[in-house]
Design an enzyme around this catalytic site. Structure first.
Site, PDB file in Angstrom:
ATOM      1  CG  ASP A  16      -1.868  -1.197   1.221  1.00 10.53           C
ATOM      2  OD1 ASP A  16      -2.215  -1.679   0.130  1.00 10.53           O
ATOM      3  OD2 ASP A  16      -2.222  -1.669   2.320  1.00 10.53           O
ATOM      4  CD  GLU A  17       4.744  -0.423  -0.290  1.00  6.11           C
ATOM      5  OE1 GLU A  17       3.878  -0.722  -1.143  1.00  6.11           O
ATOM      6  OE2 GLU A  17       5.377  -1.279   0.347  1.00  6.11           O
ATOM      7  CE  LYS A  19       2.348  -2.315  -4.355  1.00  2.11           C
ATOM      8  NZ  LYS A  19       2.080  -1.959  -2.961  1.00  2.11           N
ATOM      9  CB  THR A  45      -5.969   3.629  -4.739  1.00  2.00           C
ATOM     10  OG1 THR A  45      -6.184   2.608  -3.769  1.00  2.00           O
ATOM     11  CG2 THR A  45      -7.176   4.532  -4.815  1.00  2.00           C
ATOM     12  CD  GLN A 226       0.734  -8.773  -2.680  1.00  2.00           C
ATOM     13  OE1 GLN A 226       1.364  -9.428  -3.477  1.00  2.00           O
ATOM     14  NE2 GLN A 226      -0.518  -8.430  -2.916  1.00  2.00           N
ATOM     15  NE  ARG A 305      -7.302  -6.803   6.624  1.00  4.69           N
ATOM     16  CZ  ARG A 305      -6.356  -7.721   6.512  1.00  4.69           C
ATOM     17  NH1 ARG A 305      -6.078  -8.516   7.523  1.00  4.69           N
ATOM     18  NH2 ARG A 305      -5.677  -7.847   5.396  1.00  4.69           N
ATOM     19  CD  GLU A 306      -8.576   1.273  13.026  1.00  2.00           C
ATOM     20  OE1 GLU A 306      -7.657   0.803  13.719  1.00  2.00           O
ATOM     21  OE2 GLU A 306      -9.503   1.931  13.498  1.00  2.00           O
ATOM     22  NE  ARG A 307      -3.902   0.512   3.588  1.00  2.00           N
ATOM     23  CZ  ARG A 307      -4.075   1.282   2.511  1.00  2.00           C
ATOM     24  NH1 ARG A 307      -3.728   2.555   2.537  1.00  2.00           N
ATOM     25  NH2 ARG A 307      -4.594   0.778   1.414  1.00  2.00           N
TER      26      ARG A 307
HETATM   27  P1  GDP Z   1      -0.795   0.433  -3.553  1.00  2.00           P
HETATM   28  O1  GDP Z   1      -1.409  -0.836  -3.103  1.00  2.00           O
HETATM   29  O2  GDP Z   1       0.680   0.477  -3.317  1.00  2.00           O
HETATM   30  O3  GDP Z   1      -1.135   0.810  -4.956  1.00  2.00           O
HETATM   31  O4  GDP Z   1      -1.411   1.564  -2.598  1.00  2.00           O
HETATM   32  P2  GDP Z   1      -2.963   1.688  -2.143  1.00  2.00           P
HETATM   33  O5  GDP Z   1      -3.760   2.158  -3.293  1.00  2.00           O
HETATM   34  O6  GDP Z   1      -3.421   0.461  -1.463  1.00  2.00           O
HETATM   35  O7  GDP Z   1      -2.837   2.772  -1.007  1.00  2.00           O
HETATM   36  C1  GDP Z   1      -2.332   4.040  -1.262  1.00  2.00           C
HETATM   37  C2  GDP Z   1      -3.415   5.051  -0.868  1.00  2.00           C
HETATM   38  O8  GDP Z   1      -2.838   6.331  -0.772  1.00  2.00           O
HETATM   39  C3  GDP Z   1      -4.502   5.193  -1.917  1.00  2.00           C
HETATM   40  O9  GDP Z   1      -5.693   5.516  -1.269  1.00  2.00           O
HETATM   41  C4  GDP Z   1      -4.008   6.347  -2.778  1.00  2.00           C
HETATM   42  O10 GDP Z   1      -5.060   7.046  -3.418  1.00  2.00           O
HETATM   43  C5  GDP Z   1      -3.371   7.217  -1.744  1.00  2.00           C
HETATM   44  N1  GDP Z   1      -2.224   8.022  -2.175  1.00  2.00           N
HETATM   45  C6  GDP Z   1      -1.262   7.713  -3.085  1.00  2.00           C
HETATM   46  N2  GDP Z   1      -0.320   8.680  -3.112  1.00  2.00           N
HETATM   47  C7  GDP Z   1      -0.694   9.608  -2.214  1.00  2.00           C
HETATM   48  C8  GDP Z   1      -0.115  10.834  -1.753  1.00  2.00           C
HETATM   49  O11 GDP Z   1       0.954  11.253  -2.169  1.00  2.00           O
HETATM   50  N3  GDP Z   1      -0.796  11.502  -0.772  1.00  2.00           N
HETATM   51  C9  GDP Z   1      -1.971  11.059  -0.262  1.00  2.00           C
HETATM   52  N4  GDP Z   1      -2.564  11.785   0.676  1.00  2.00           N
HETATM   53  N5  GDP Z   1      -2.539   9.921  -0.665  1.00  2.00           N
HETATM   54  C10 GDP Z   1      -1.903   9.194  -1.623  1.00  2.00           C
HETATM   55  P1  IMO Z   2      -0.938  -4.091  -2.261  1.00  2.00           P
HETATM   56  O1  IMO Z   2      -0.487  -4.637  -3.597  1.00  2.00           O
HETATM   57  C1  IMO Z   2      -0.915  -4.581   2.076  1.00  2.00           C
HETATM   58  C2  IMO Z   2      -0.924  -8.692   3.607  1.00  2.00           C
HETATM   59  C3  IMO Z   2      -2.151  -9.166   4.345  1.00  2.00           C
HETATM   60  C4  IMO Z   2      -1.521 -10.169   5.294  1.00  2.00           C
HETATM   61  C5  IMO Z   2      -0.420 -10.802   4.444  1.00  2.00           C
HETATM   62  C6  IMO Z   2      -0.809 -12.102   3.770  1.00  2.00           C
HETATM   63  O2  IMO Z   2      -2.220  -3.372  -2.310  1.00  2.00           O
HETATM   64  O3  IMO Z   2       0.177  -3.341  -1.626  1.00  2.00           O
HETATM   65  P2  IMO Z   2      -2.377 -12.743   1.730  1.00  2.00           P
HETATM   66  O4  IMO Z   2      -3.834 -12.485   1.496  1.00  2.00           O
HETATM   67  O5  IMO Z   2      -1.486 -12.177   0.680  1.00  2.00           O
HETATM   68  O6  IMO Z   2      -2.076 -14.175   2.004  1.00  2.00           O
HETATM   69  O7  IMO Z   2      -2.042 -11.970   3.115  1.00  2.00           O
HETATM   70  O8  IMO Z   2      -0.110  -9.841   3.440  1.00  2.00           O
HETATM   71  N1  IMO Z   2      -1.182  -8.149   2.245  1.00  2.00           N
HETATM   72  C7  IMO Z   2      -1.130  -6.854   1.929  1.00  2.00           C
HETATM   73  N2  IMO Z   2      -0.934  -5.762   2.714  1.00  2.00           N
HETATM   74  N3  IMO Z   2      -1.056  -4.434   0.732  1.00  2.00           N
HETATM   75  C8  IMO Z   2      -1.225  -5.509  -0.064  1.00  2.00           C
HETATM   76  O9  IMO Z   2      -1.235  -5.436  -1.399  1.00  2.00           O
HETATM   77  C9  IMO Z   2      -1.310  -6.785   0.542  1.00  2.00           C
HETATM   78  N4  IMO Z   2      -1.499  -8.040   0.068  1.00  2.00           N
HETATM   79  C10 IMO Z   2      -1.396  -8.855   1.125  1.00  2.00           C
HETATM   80  O10 IMO Z   2      -2.779  -8.112   5.026  1.00  2.00           O
HETATM   81  O11 IMO Z   2      -0.901  -9.498   6.354  1.00  2.00           O
HETATM   82 MG    MG Z   3      -2.909  -1.536  -1.805  1.00  2.00          MG
END
Ligand code: GDP
Ligand code: IMO
Ligand code: MG
Length: 424
Positions: A16-17, A19, A45, A226, A305-307
């Site tokens: 969830d960085e 990407k 996202t 991930q 879920r809450e991160r």
């Molecule tokens: P991914 O799984 O690595 O693609 O990341 P996620 O989409 O799960 O989580 C990143 C969250 O942060 C999403 O809700 C994005 O819309 C949001 N996001 C991405 N870049 C930024 C940023 O620079 N600032 C803020 N406030 N939100 C961001």
């Molecule tokens: P993105 O690509 C954050 C975590 C789960 C759990 C562990 C194993 O959006 O960054 P799994 O269902 O893969 O067997 O779960 O890995 N997890 C993630 N956490 N972002 C993800 O994907 C994740 N995919 C799996 O919460 O701790």
């Molecule tokens: Mg994500």
């Protein structure tokens, strides 16, 4: 011999960085975007033109006109979830059939894999991983134990193969004492619809296509899912996912020789988050952690879920940069820290025996973070368009991170929108 280049983009923390956002931003520089591992456990996202999309199995290059997007052999695919995702995109006006290709060698997540995921988690009791429940672990387990069902299998004699795998899973569930099959028939029916839907897409030998694309001089961006701390080999095992999320995963998950890899973009937040169970040295349990969660909207894109939130961990990041061979860093969500008087960065760990180390240890359960305090920049940067506008404190912070991590930061993200991206 003429060859295009392969760059890899991946998460350096626990997922969830951000990407998805960066892949979307970088896609115009590439001809192809390819996913190489993971499956619908991912939630990537993207925000642009006032719209928000969450992608799970479909690569994040799908919104930047006419680029080819590939779901590689290293991915695990759930046909029913793929169908939902694809239909939603088509409803919102994004045509997929001409742009998306799926590897014959990608493994299928069966409905029984998802039940097994739940049953195995339940059996672990308080040691549960906190998986996304999408059947990821059981599907990769079947792959590695040479029991898997692949996308290519749907093209011929599928029913019999499916039935045999299902029966084997049912035996395993029986052994685990699992009895909850509520809604199974309905799920199975939709899953089979998904299989038929999948057949409408080009199902290809993606490793051959990809290498042909490279030989024609075109460039590929590989999209990781991930993060490095969830890698099955190098992550916080056993609290990890079941695939190789590191850079090398792009080679095995797409069929690309390691000598073809060029840039490796490492994505990190200006702080750190984690979903699910497992160690997290810099986790904050206080008001600051709550403030970061609120300001960063840190709730799972897939499960809601809450991160868990904490400070940036440079010991952990140095390790990720090392195992991934990161050539350039991209820092996300700096805007979340815009209002802080002071921020902290973990520069070393104090081990249980009192030793202070900058090296990443075998176990991080009982380490105590050693922090450096940094003066906040206290400036709303969300509308900035150029690095010249950055306040001095923020420039100092970037310099500090680059020195500590011995890697250049190339892009800063100052908000979720595609436009809120500043190249340095
Ligand atoms: P991914 O799984 O690595 O693609 O990341 P996620 O989409 O799960 O989580 C990143 C969250 O942060 C999403 O809700 C994005 O819309 C949001 N996001 C991405 N870049 C930024 C940023 O620079 N600032 C803020 N406030 N939100 C961001
Ligand atoms: P993105 O690509 C954050 C975590 C789960 C759990 C562990 C194993 O959006 O960054 P799994 O269902 O893969 O067997 O779960 O890995 N997890 C993630 N956490 N972002 C993800 O994907 C994740 N995919 C799996 O919460 O701790
Ligand atoms: Mg994500």
């Amino acid at each position: 011999m003429k060859t295009g280049k392969v760059d890899v983009l991946l998460g350096l923390q626990w997922g969830d960085e951000g990407k998805g956002k960066v892949v979307d931003v970088l896609t115009p520089r590439y001809d192809v975007v390819a996913r190489f591992q993971g499956g619908p456990n991912a939630g990537h996202t993207l925000e642009f033109e006032g719209q928000k999309y969450v992608l799970r199995s479909i690569p994040s290059g799908i919104f930047q006109g006419g680029k080819v997007n590939i779901i590689g052999n290293g991915v695990v695919l759930a046909p029913d979830l793929f169908m939902d995702e694809a239909k939603d995109l088509e409803k919102s006006g994004h045509e997929l059939h001409s742009r998306l290709r799926i590897s014959k060698k990608a493994h299928l997540i069966m409905p029984t894999h998802r039940i097994l995921d739940r049953a195995i988690e339940a059996a672990k009791g308080k040691n549960k991983v906190g998986t996304t429940g999408k059947g990821i672990g059981p599907t990769y387990t079947d792959k590695v134990s040479r029991n898997g069902l692949r996308v290519g299998d749907i093209l011929d004699g599928f029913e019999a193969k499916y039935e045999a795998h299902k029966q084997r899973h049912m035996q395993m569930l029986k052994a685990l004492g699992w009895t909850d099959f509520d809604g199974f028939e309905e799920t199975e029916k939709r899953w089979m619809e998904g299989v038929e839907y999948l057949k409408k897409f080009p199902i290809v030998d993606s490793e051959i296509e990809i290498n042909k694309i490279l030989r024609s001089g075109k460039n590929i961006l590989c999209e990781g899912a991930q993060g490095t701390m969830l890698d099955v080999d190098f992550g916080s095992y056993p609290f990890v996912t079941s695939s190789n999320t590191i850079c090398a995963g792009a080679c095995t998950g797409l069929g690309i020789g390691p000598n073809k890899i060029g840039n490796v973009y490492g994505i990190m937040k200006a702080y750190c988050t984690r979903v699910g169970a497992g160690p997290f040295p810099t986790e904050l349990f206080d008001e600051t952690g709550k403030t970061i969660r609120d300001l960063g909207h840190e709730y799972g894109a897939v499960t809601g879920r809450e991160r868990r939130c904490g400070w940036i961990d440079l010991v952990q990041l140095r390790y990720s940069i090392m195992v991934d061979g990161v050539t350039e860093l991209i820092m996300m969500k700096s805007d979340v820290l815009d209002g802080f008087d002071t921020i902290k960065a973990c520069v070393a760990y104090k081990l249980p025996n009192g030793t202070v180390t900058r090296d990443f240890p075998y176990e991080i359960d009982n380490v105590e973070p050693v922090y450096k305090e940094i003066k906040g920049w206290k400036t709303d940067m969300t509308k900035f368009t150029s690095p010249d506008q950055f306040p001095q404190e923020f420039k100092d912070y970037i310099k500090f991170l680059e020195d500590e991590l011995e890697t250049r930061i190339g892009i800063i993200s100052i908000g979720p929108d595609r436009e809120q991206t500043i190249e340095l």
